[in-house]
Design a protein around this motif. Structure first.
Motif: not given
Length: 571
Positions: A461-485
């Motif tokens: 891109l030539g610049f850094g995108p802004r990223l924000s993350m909230e919630g229990l992404l690493d514990t509540d999101v199953p592996q298959q859903v994480a792969e799709d994400v």
């Protein structure tokens, strides 16, 4: 007239004839002297020139003057030994050259001299069996003289002269003069090439030292790659430089860095490994060259991508272990000399420094990741040993104090506070689990993978995108859903790079009790007026397969916003 008068005039007539013959011989000697003098001056002028391009130009100009030719040219034979890689002309105006179009490549009489490198004189060009004719807008030419130019026994090219002024044929003296000039030209060209090679080696050494300093100073990977590409362009006289890297899990390369002509249009362009010049250098781990990018069939990606370009070379960015990290592509303007073996040799060593920069960046990233994991482990220990124990003790104290509270409202509030403390303890325990899970999995969690994907998009891109993350992404999101994400995030960022022409990108990833939501917004050109891009259909299919939804919106303020949702209770 009497016999005596006739007898007296005979010696005078003979004397006049002798004087006339003497004068003609004097004139011939003077002409020969002048021509020799001109030849010597031409040889000295050519021999003094150390710049190769100027030396070639002087040779052509001197040849035309020496034999009084209307048109002269020097054709340089390419690496294949069958075609001309360079063609310099004298006598044609620039507007004539523009009208004629593409310069000769070695057909007809020109090809005859390439195949049979011997002097050739013709009274009429069109009468020779190898005559190929002239293209449109080309001036007519009749008389012809061609002489090869040799360097150390090898034919470098040929001098071509046509149409002597006055309509005369080229004679043996003309051929001898040009043959002598060709010998001197061979020496001058060899000297100019040696000087040019020495200058180029010095430039490579200086550039290598500069890049080494940059590497040792800890410069960012993309900054070092930019420096390498820029110096390679300057030293080789290129007008274009691309650094392509492999796309993980695919047989494609993506342009991570683009410099020179129309760089913004090439940045982020994805090209296949099979059937492309850069792909051939990547898969074969060896340099690949092209004499003309405009006609090379190994460039199917993108219209007008190489307009105005000529010869090119693709060099693998490899290491001593044989692993290829990417490809450096350099291209010259149309009409410039093709890349020679003498140039690709130093370029290979220079490209290895680019691979070293990539490898160092990976090692630094691994070291940073290790430090991060160690820090997370310390935080997890502190949370477990200090924060949870203190919160648990506070909850027990409040719970034991409730029996002394007589007011119903106050008692209810204390009980609510105890419940909040229990929820807080659960959240902290989930966080500790997530931190340690990251350590066990080497950082391959949804949070770390999303952060890495967004970080990698910065180079394209030539610049850094802004990223924000909230919630229990690493514990509540199953592996298959994480792969799709991750698949959706990668595709969305790729679409921004290829189509949006954006200056700002925001990525939001949120996990709630019921669903995970990914939002990617940009301020680019928006969705096409004809409807969705075909690539967005895959994102919708992934959401529907999980029982979720997908929206591609065009906000009033412009740009595009993609919203992808998937439920967590069905996974």
């Amino acid at each position: 007239m009497s016999a005596e008068e006739t007898a007296s005039r005979l010696p005078r007539l003979r004397l006049d004839e002798l004087l006339g013959e003497l004068q003609s011989r004097i004139d011939a000697a003077r002409g020969t002297r002048d021509r020799v003098q001109s030849l010597l001056e031409a040889v000295m002028s050519v021999g003094r020139e150390l710049d190769l391009a100027q030396a070639l130009r002087r040779i052509v100009e001197a040849a035309a003057v020496l034999v009084d030719a209307r048109y002269a040219a020097l054709g340089v034979i390419g690496p294949d030994g069958e075609h001309l890689s360079q063609f310099l002309t004298v006598g044609l105006a620039q507007d004539q050259i523009d009208e004629i179009g593409r310069l000769p490549s070695g057909h007809g009489i020109l090809g005859e001299l390439i195949r049979h490198p011997e002097s050739l004189r013709l009274t009429e060009l069109s009468s020779h069996p190898a005559s190929y004719g002239f293209p449109a807008h080309h001036p007519p030419m009749h008389t012809f003289l061609g002489v090869p130019v040799r360097i150390r026994g090898q034919v470098f090219g040929n001098l071509y002269l046509t149409d002597k002024h006055g309509g005369q044929d080229f004679d043996a003296d003309d051929e001898a003069v040009i043959a002598t000039l060709a010998v001197a030209a061979g020496v001058a060209i060899d000297n100019a090439r040696l000087y040019e090679e020495a200058q180029r080696r010095q430039a490579w050494l200086q550039a290598g030292a500069e890049i080494t300093r940059s590497l040792l100073s800890g410069s960012e990977r993309l900054e070092v790659l930019r420096l390498i590409a820029q110096r390679a362009m300057e030293i080789t006289g290129s007008v274009l430089a691309d650094v392509t890297v492999p796309v993980a899990g695919t047989d494609q390369l993506v342009v991570e860095l683009a410099l020179g002509a129309d760089a913004s249009a090439r940045l982020g362009l994805t090209i296949p490994v099979n059937g492309t010049l850069s792909g051939a250098a990547f898969s074969g781990a060896a340099p690949e060259t092209s004499t003309d990018l405009r006609t090379d069939l190994r460039f199917p990606a993108g219209p007008r991508r190489f307009e105005g370009m000529g010869s090119a070379v693709a060099v693998p960015l490899g290491t001593a272990g044989g692993q290829v990290h990417g490809v450096l592509l350099l291209a010259r303007a149309a009409g410039e000399p093709v890349f020679s073996i003498e140039e690709t040799g130093p370029l290979l060593g220079f490209a290895d420094q680019a691979a070293l920069a990539m490898e160092l960046a990976v090692r630094r990233s691994d070291a940073d990741q290790l430090a991060l994991l160690e820090d997370r482990d310390r935080i997890a220990r502190d949370l477990h040993d200090l924060a949870i124990q203190r919160l648990f003790a506070t909850g027990m104290t409040l719970q034991s104090a409730t029996r002394f509270i007589e007011h119903p409202g106050a008692s209810e509030r204390v009980l609510r506070a105890i419940g909040d403390l229990d929820d807080t303890i659960k959240i902290i325990r989930s966080t500790i689990f997530g931190l340690r899970a990251r350590e066990a999995e080497g950082g391959q969690t949804l949070r770390s993978r999303a952060a890495r994907a967004v970080g990698e998009a910065q180079s394209s891109l030539g610049f850094g995108p802004r990223l924000s993350m909230e919630g229990l992404l690493d514990t509540d999101v199953p592996q298959q859903v994480a792969e799709d994400v991750m698949a959706v995030l990668t595709e969305a960022l790729s679409n921004v790079v290829r189509h949006a022409r954006a200056t700002r990108v925001e990525v939001a990833l949120q996990a709630t009790a019921k669903e995970v939501v990914l939002t990617v917004s940009d301020d680019g050109v928006g969705l096409p007026s004809g409807g969705r891009r075909s690539g967005l259909a895959n994102l919708a299919e992934r959401a529907e397969g999980l029982g979720g939804s997908f929206e591609a919106l065009g906000p009033a303020e412009g740009g595009t916003r993609l919203v992808w949702r998937a439920p967590l209770d069905r996974a």
